[in-house]
Design an enzyme around this catalytic site. Structure first.
Site, PDB file in Angstrom:
ATOM      1  N   ASP A   1      -4.186 -10.504  -4.075  1.00  0.00           N
ATOM      2  CA  ASP A   1      -3.947  -9.579  -5.132  1.00  0.00           C
ATOM      3  C   ASP A   1      -2.942  -9.946  -6.202  1.00  0.00           C
ATOM      4  O   ASP A   1      -3.005  -9.330  -7.465  1.00  0.00           O
ATOM      5  CB  ASP A   1      -3.829  -8.114  -4.639  1.00  0.00           C
TER       6      ASP A   1
HETATM    7  C1  GLC Z   1       0.240  -4.949  -4.134  1.00  0.00           C
HETATM    8  C2  GLC Z   1       0.260  -5.617  -2.875  1.00  0.00           C
HETATM    9  C3  GLC Z   1      -0.800  -6.314  -2.191  1.00  0.00           C
HETATM   10  C4  GLC Z   1      -1.891  -5.142  -2.248  1.00  0.00           C
HETATM   11  C5  GLC Z   1      -2.052  -4.604  -3.505  1.00  0.00           C
HETATM   12  C6  GLC Z   1      -3.181  -3.560  -3.869  1.00  0.00           C
HETATM   13  O1  GLC Z   1      -0.016  -6.064  -5.015  1.00  0.00           O
HETATM   14  O2  GLC Z   1       1.652  -6.732  -2.872  1.00  0.00           O
HETATM   15  O3  GLC Z   1      -0.644  -6.572  -0.870  1.00  0.00           O
HETATM   16  O4  GLC Z   1      -3.006  -5.690  -1.989  1.00  0.00           O
HETATM   17  O5  GLC Z   1      -0.589  -4.109  -4.077  1.00  0.00           O
HETATM   18  O6  GLC Z   1      -2.680  -2.244  -3.331  1.00  0.00           O
HETATM   19  C1  GLC Z   2      -3.597  -6.324   0.773  1.00  0.00           C
HETATM   20  C2  GLC Z   2      -4.979  -5.944   0.318  1.00  0.00           C
HETATM   21  C3  GLC Z   2      -6.288  -6.801   0.345  1.00  0.00           C
HETATM   22  C4  GLC Z   2      -5.563  -8.040  -0.213  1.00  0.00           C
HETATM   23  C5  GLC Z   2      -4.119  -8.532   0.342  1.00  0.00           C
HETATM   24  C6  GLC Z   2      -3.341  -9.786  -0.266  1.00  0.00           C
HETATM   25  O1  GLC Z   2      -3.747  -6.300   2.287  1.00  0.00           O
HETATM   26  O2  GLC Z   2      -5.430  -4.720   0.996  1.00  0.00           O
HETATM   27  O3  GLC Z   2      -7.367  -6.534  -0.470  1.00  0.00           O
HETATM   28  O4  GLC Z   2      -6.524  -9.368  -0.094  1.00  0.00           O
HETATM   29  O5  GLC Z   2      -3.225  -7.430   0.346  1.00  0.00           O
HETATM   30  O6  GLC Z   2      -2.916  -9.531  -1.567  1.00  0.00           O
END
Ligand code: GLC
Ligand code: GLC
Length: 807
Positions: A483
């Site tokens: 993300d």
């Molecule tokens: C932030 C976190 C990530 C998560 C995203 C969506 O970017 O670092 O781990 O997946 O939020 O909540």
């Molecule tokens: C969080 C989110 C997942 C994403 C991950 C890496 O665990 O839930 O969707 O892939 O972060 O950013």
């Protein structure tokens, strides 16, 4: 250092002290009503949706941490204490919390009085049961008071924390006999209410928090238990709560048991009232009657245990390694179930007020859940696919109450479509239910756009091909699995969300990771097409996968490892040419799972590079070296301090991809070593470093650049659960469902030695004895007869098949 121990026989983790480094929690509930409970009784409960139907209040970022929950307090001749230690924090002579499958039992003893609280949600009841047993362990008679306490949330958990203009005036309750009813907003648009009752006569009650606590007091100095007398207060506005007073007498050695029920009830719109202003409580009375006797409660508890016996029976291992056995047989599968139920909504790290069900997250959760309750996996697949758009792309999340997609968490994550293929393939391999592919499933929840599920998969498959960049690699969009790798974002506004802010349409930023996914998951799409007799489509898909493989080799290889991406300007990301972020874990895992570089040595080279650059004793970091400054062209990843989260943290979710990749190249010892590094049961002995629960995975462990290297965060709700179960059950122990049979292909460290897996699938049971470990390439016998390959054909339902595997 440990704070407890596993009791595998009972399927429990036993916490021996209230003084763990962080609240160590458990989940109650399996269908619609859920609770979170910490080892000191903290937490909250809700019906279906942790934001919209919250029963009890919980304070985030509170101090002391974890204050508020379901609290029992005892006043024994002026000595006030709680069996769960909190809230009173009076020292106990004995303390123990046992977290089990869908229940928690907290026991405290002080001054010759023992109190044990069993909390659980029965399999098909919308209520939490708090069964309290008090025992006089002294040799004199005892007479004491016991007080229950919960604080109500005014239903919408977010509004409850913010809208004081309104909320301080709307709280309403009713009290009838021993039952306390919470009915805020019932007078207008809500047709639901809560009840907290007990199956014994009460000596008093409170429903007004300020009366119970005394103005200005914390839970640990609540006035009523200290006074030994309830105020019989009836809340009007302010803060409704529920507390009962019980007067108890016990002869030496005597025990008494009480059942408290905290339930959620709904009434029909035209049947809301018993008389003007008085709630129709028929449902609540039936509920309380159902738990009128302690035997009835015991029977419901037995049902819950039987439910878990059945669930955990479809995959078990017996080996000489207790830690491996308990992760596989109990805790990893349990976490898969909880994660499946909750998605990423409610934990001690997720407030339950934000995220609904993720398209990507839920699809991956299926992988570790599908063998537990296949029918529920089927329903989830249809729900997820129904939110897909006609062009194959997806809403990134949908709300569980409405099952409608929304953009609250952003959109345009170009990995999303492919995860649907992975989830559906896993489901069909488990069940053989090819008919699901003919189910008519809407696009964007619009029934007029319904097409067979197979058509959805086709659009998923085509999406990365249609959205390809200058090198022929898939465009990344807003981000892929990671993300925080936001290559089209360029955010310079403080606080702006990288997930939802405007994305530039550069048409250049490409993801090697999505290419790896395409190569790893694409063959399943081709296999489904072929099994449906559509050879032309299968051929097309296989050719597209072969082309993508070549594109990765030509444009996705950095010399020692796979590149991560190309950015907005076409510059490489994840290359030896930069000083930071040289190598990233995700493409190494997925490209090799897709078989890229296995024949020509690139795969081994990439895995050796992971070992050299990413590995630590606490697991592999996501990328290295972590970014020391903000890189606007990379997005959120570099906003985290070095060593945390996506910026070089150990993201436990994708360590398993490397472990699977090691089994692909046959390196059993490395695969096993990496498995143990992140798996909680093996980290139990360093609980003072790891700090979170030693029975479930956390999303992240701080990486090597962090000063708190080895410390875990965000336990419970993470794709880590399902990916690790897939890894250990299907690739290390090596028993995985395929379309025509069960593949047996172990690749696990020699120290594990001989083991036996029992797998129930499609009605038959397979008893698989693996005689030797430490390498790959087992030869199989099925019912004593050697077979040529590694696939044990599915047997007719009811049969028991004996398999041996020898390496
Ligand atoms: C932030 C976190 C990530 C998560 C995203 C969506 O970017 O670092 O781990 O997946 O939020 O909540
Ligand atoms: C969080 C989110 C997942 C994403 C991950 C890496 O665990 O839930 O969707 O892939 O972060 O950013």
């Amino acid at each position: 250092m440990q704070f407890g121990h596993f009791d595998d026989e009972a399927r429990e983790y036993v916490i021996e002290t209230p003084h763990t480094p962080y609240p160590w929690i458990n989940y109650l509930g399996s269908q619609e009503f859920f609770g979170l409970v910490s080892h000191t009784g903290g937490g909250y409960c809700f019906y279906r949706d942790a934001k919209m139907r919250r029963l009890t209040r919980y304070r985030y970022n509170n101090t002391p941490v974890d204050d508020g929950g379901r609290f029992f307090s005892i006043n024994d001749g002026g000595d006030v204490w709680s069996p769960s230690y909190r809230p009173y924090k009076t020292e106990l002579d004995f303390f123990e919390t046992r977290h089990g499958m869908g229940y928690t039992r907290i026991t405290g003893e002080r001054g010759g009085l023992r109190a044990s609280v069993l909390l659980f949600v029965p399999v098909d009841v919308n209520a939490e049961i708090h069964q309290v047993t008090v025992t006089n362990t002294s040799d004199a008679a005892k007479s004491f008071s016991m007080f229950s306490f919960v604080e109500f949330c005014l239903w919408n958990a977010e509004d409850d924390q913010t809208n004081y203009q309104r909320n301080l005036s709307i709280g309403e309750v009713e009290v009838e006999g021993g039952a306390i009813y919470h009915k805020t907003e019932y007078r207008e648009r809500r047709n639901h209410y809560a009840v907290y009752g007990v199956n014994a006569p009460i000596a008093g009650f409170d429903t007004d928090r300020d009366t119970y606590l005394g103005y200005g007091n914390g839970f640990h100095e609540a006035a009523v238990p200290h006074a030994g007398k309830s105020g019989n207060s009836v809340a009007s506005g302010w803060y409704p709560c529920a507390s009962h007073q019980l007067e108890i007498e016990l002869a030496p050695g005597e025990s008494k048991t009480y059942t408290f029920v905290l339930g959620y009830l709904e009434n029909a719109e035209d049947d809301k009232w018993e008389s003007p202003g008085v709630v129709n409580k028929t449902g609540a009375k039936e509920l309380l009657a159902r738990f009128a006797t302690n035997d009835a409660t015991d029977a419901e508890f037995a049902k819950l245990n039987a439910y878990w016996d059945q669930l955990l029976g479809s995959y078990t291992v017996e080996s000489g390694d207790d830690k491996l056995n308990r992760m596989v047989n109990i805790w990893n599968q349990y976490q898969c179930m909880v994660t499946y139920n909750m998605s990423r909504s409610a934990s001690y790290f997720e407030t339950g007020m934000g995220r609904g069900m993720g398209f990507r997250d839920s699809s991956q959760d299926l992988l570790g859940f599908v063998h537990l309750v296949p029918e529920r996996a089927r329903e989830r697949i249809i729900d997820i696919a129904s939110t897909q758009f006609e062009d194959g792309s997806a809403y990134h999340q949908y709300q569980p109450l409405t099952k409608r997609g929304n953009h609250a968490l952003g959109s345009g994550f170009n990995d999303d479509p492919l995860w649907l293929i992975a989830g559906v393939a896993a489901y069909i391999k488990e069940t053989g239910d090819f008919a699901i592919l003919d189910e008519m499933v809407p696009f964007d929840n619009d029934e007029s756009l319904a097409r067979p599920l197979m058509e959805h998969l086709k659009r998923s498959f085509n999406h990365p091909l249609e959205k390809a960049g200058p090198h022929g690699l898939p465009l990344i969009g807003r981000a892929d699995w990671n993300d925080c790798l936001n290559l089209n974002c360029f955010s310079s506004t403080p606080g702006e969300s990288f997930q939802t802010t405007e994305n530039q349409a550069g048409g250049v930023a490409e993801s090697v990771f999505i290419a790896g996914m395409f190569v790893a998951i694409g063959p399943d799409y081709a296999a489904l097409a072929r099994r449906r007799g559509d050879d032309a489509e299968a051929d097309r898909a296989e050719a597209a996968v072969a082309t993508m493989k070549q594109v990765v080799v030509d444009h996705g290889w950095d010399g020692e490892w796979f590149l991560r991406a190309y950015d907005f300007y076409g510059n490489k990301v994840g290359t030896n040419e930069t000083a930071e972020g040289k190598i990233w874990i995700e493409p190494q895992g997925f490209c090799i799972m897709g078989g890229i570089g296995v024949a020509d040595g690139k795969a081994i080279k990439a895995l050796d590079s992971c070992r050299e650059h990413l590995n630590t004793p606490h697991g592999m970091v996501l990328q290295s070296p972590a970014y020391t400054t903000y890189q606007i062209q990379l997005g959120e990843v570099s906003t985290y301090p070095p060593g945390y989260k996506e910026n070089g943290g150990i993201f436990c979710h994708n360590n398993p991809w490397i472990i699977i990749a090691e089994t692909v190249v046959g390196r059993a010892e490395y695969a096993w070593e990496y498995y143990k590094q992140i798996t909680p049961a093996y980290r139990e002995e360093i609980s003072e470093v790891h700090r979170l629960e030693p029975y479930v995975y956390a999303q992240m462990i701080a990486g090597k650049e962090a000063s708190r290297h080895g410390e875990a965060k965000n336990s419970w709700l993470t794709g880590t659960a399902s990916w690790n179960f897939v890894t250990v059950s299907q690739y290390l122990l090596g028993v995985r469902a395929d379309y025509d049979g069960l593949v047996v292909d172990p690749c696990i460290g020699a120290e594990v030695g001989e083991y036996t897996v029992r797998r129930q699938i499609r009605g038959a049971t397979y008893v698989i004895n693996v005689k030797s470990t430490g390498a790959k390439g087992a030869k199989l016998t099925v019912d004593g007869v050697p077979i040529e390959d590694n696939t044990v054909p599915y047997a007719v339902a009811g049969s028991i098949v004996q398999v041996t595997a020898t390496i």
